[in-house]
Write a protein that holds these residues in place. Structure first.
Motif, PDB file in Angstrom:
ATOM      1  N   GLU A  74       0.740  -1.322  -0.058  1.00  0.00           N
ATOM      2  CA  GLU A  74      -0.086   0.140  -0.046  1.00  0.00           C
ATOM      3  C   GLU A  74       0.945   1.272  -0.007  1.00  0.00           C
ATOM      4  O   GLU A  74       0.464   2.233   0.856  1.00  0.00           O
ATOM      5  N   GLY A  75       1.966   1.231  -0.883  1.00  0.00           N
ATOM      6  CA  GLY A  75       2.763   2.651  -0.658  1.00  0.00           C
ATOM      7  C   GLY A  75       3.681   2.790   0.236  1.00  0.00           C
ATOM      8  O   GLY A  75       4.423   3.889   0.332  1.00  0.00           O
ATOM      9  N   GLY A  76       3.828   1.783   1.269  1.00  0.00           N
ATOM     10  CA  GLY A  76       4.663   2.163   2.298  1.00  0.00           C
ATOM     11  C   GLY A  76       5.748   0.879   2.332  1.00  0.00           C
ATOM     12  O   GLY A  76       5.413  -0.136   1.803  1.00  0.00           O
ATOM     13  N   GLY A  77       6.708   1.021   3.265  1.00  0.00           N
ATOM     14  CA  GLY A  77       7.582  -0.335   3.548  1.00  0.00           C
ATOM     15  C   GLY A  77       8.104  -0.592   4.754  1.00  0.00           C
ATOM     16  O   GLY A  77       8.326   0.676   5.450  1.00  0.00           O
ATOM     17  N   GLU A  78       8.679  -1.783   5.067  1.00  0.00           N
ATOM     18  CA  GLU A  78       9.411  -1.975   6.414  1.00  0.00           C
ATOM     19  C   GLU A  78      10.642  -2.464   5.717  1.00  0.00           C
ATOM     20  O   GLU A  78      10.626  -3.215   5.115  1.00  0.00           O
ATOM     21  N   ARG A  79      11.611  -1.798   6.194  1.00  0.00           N
ATOM     22  CA  ARG A  79      12.915  -2.058   5.605  1.00  0.00           C
ATOM     23  C   ARG A  79      14.099  -3.052   6.435  1.00  0.00           C
ATOM     24  O   ARG A  79      15.051  -2.946   5.943  1.00  0.00           O
ATOM     25  N   SER A  80      13.254  -3.963   7.266  1.00  0.00           N
ATOM     26  CA  SER A  80      14.144  -4.860   7.795  1.00  0.00           C
ATOM     27  C   SER A  80      13.256  -6.040   8.511  1.00  0.00           C
ATOM     28  O   SER A  80      12.205  -5.815   8.740  1.00  0.00           O
ATOM     29  N   ARG A  81      13.815  -6.830   8.812  1.00  0.00           N
ATOM     30  CA  ARG A  81      13.222  -8.122   9.466  1.00  0.00           C
ATOM     31  C   ARG A  81      12.727  -7.518  10.910  1.00  0.00           C
ATOM     32  O   ARG A  81      11.491  -7.689  11.229  1.00  0.00           O
ATOM     33  N   ALA A  82      13.637  -6.703  11.607  1.00  0.00           N
ATOM     34  CA  ALA A  82      13.434  -6.309  12.868  1.00  0.00           C
ATOM     35  C   ALA A  82      12.220  -5.300  12.590  1.00  0.00           C
ATOM     36  O   ALA A  82      11.224  -5.245  13.576  1.00  0.00           O
ATOM     37  N   GLU A  83      12.090  -4.198  11.755  1.00  0.00           N
ATOM     38  CA  GLU A  83      11.135  -3.554  11.637  1.00  0.00           C
ATOM     39  C   GLU A  83       9.773  -4.014  11.371  1.00  0.00           C
ATOM     40  O   GLU A  83       8.889  -3.649  12.002  1.00  0.00           O
ATOM     41  N   TYR A  84       9.807  -5.030  10.577  1.00  0.00           N
ATOM     42  CA  TYR A  84       8.452  -5.657  10.274  1.00  0.00           C
ATOM     43  C   TYR A  84       8.114  -6.364  11.601  1.00  0.00           C
ATOM     44  O   TYR A  84       7.024  -6.408  11.837  1.00  0.00           O
TER      45      TYR A  84
END
Length: 165
Positions: A74-84
């Motif tokens: 949806e146009g956004g992102g999480e940039r690492s396993r830890a952030e997810y």
């Protein structure tokens, strides 16, 4: 749309295949037939990721992601396993557990230590008291390393089915 709704798309991709128009499940072997033999193990990792989410086993799901995995939705992102893990993993697992997901089409290719698996599906059910009926699309890019195939990139999207009439 919520991240959980997109996870639904992902979960939808991990179950038996069927025809979109008829909504009749087909044997998973028909879906796997669209995946090159070289990418079959990578596709199995995608399925294991979805199964872990559906079972609420977030540790197992995270173990299938590389440390710098990128999850886009949806146009956004999480940039690492830890952030997810700290943002959407829990809600994605709750969503996957609450709904039924079906893979309608899957393709997969591998070139050396990189594979990409694309899936289209349908997710239905109820989540947080709301009806869910979504057509889903997912792309996962995997890298092969010493521990086997791991997910490096996920891109999820979904939409409401078009009314037939």
């Amino acid at each position: 749309m919520s991240r959980s709704l997109c996870l639904l798309a992902v979960a939808a991709l991990s179950l038996p295949a069927g025809a979109v128009a008829a909504h009749d499940p087909a044997p998973l072997s028909q879906v796997e037939g669209l995946v090159q033999a070289e990418a079959a193990e990578a596709a199995a990792v995608v399925d294991a990721f979805h199964a872990a989410l559906k079972a609420g086993d977030t540790a197992a799901a995270l173990a299938l992601l590389v440390e710098d995995a990128m999850v886009l939705e949806e146009g956004g992102g999480e940039r690492s396993r830890a952030e997810y893990a700290s943002h959407h993993l829990g809600s994605d697992a709750a969503f996957a557990a609450a709904v039924e997901a079906m893979v309608l089409r899957r393709s997969g290719w591998a070139d050396g230590d990189v594979a990409w698996i694309t899936s289209e599906g349908r997710t239905t059910g109820t989540f947080n008291g709301r009806a869910v009926n979504r057509l889903t699309a997912e792309t996962m890019v995997l890298k092969r390393g010493p521990d086997g195939w791991r997910i490096a990139h996920i891109h999820w999207s979904s939409r409401a089915p078009r009314a037939v009439g």
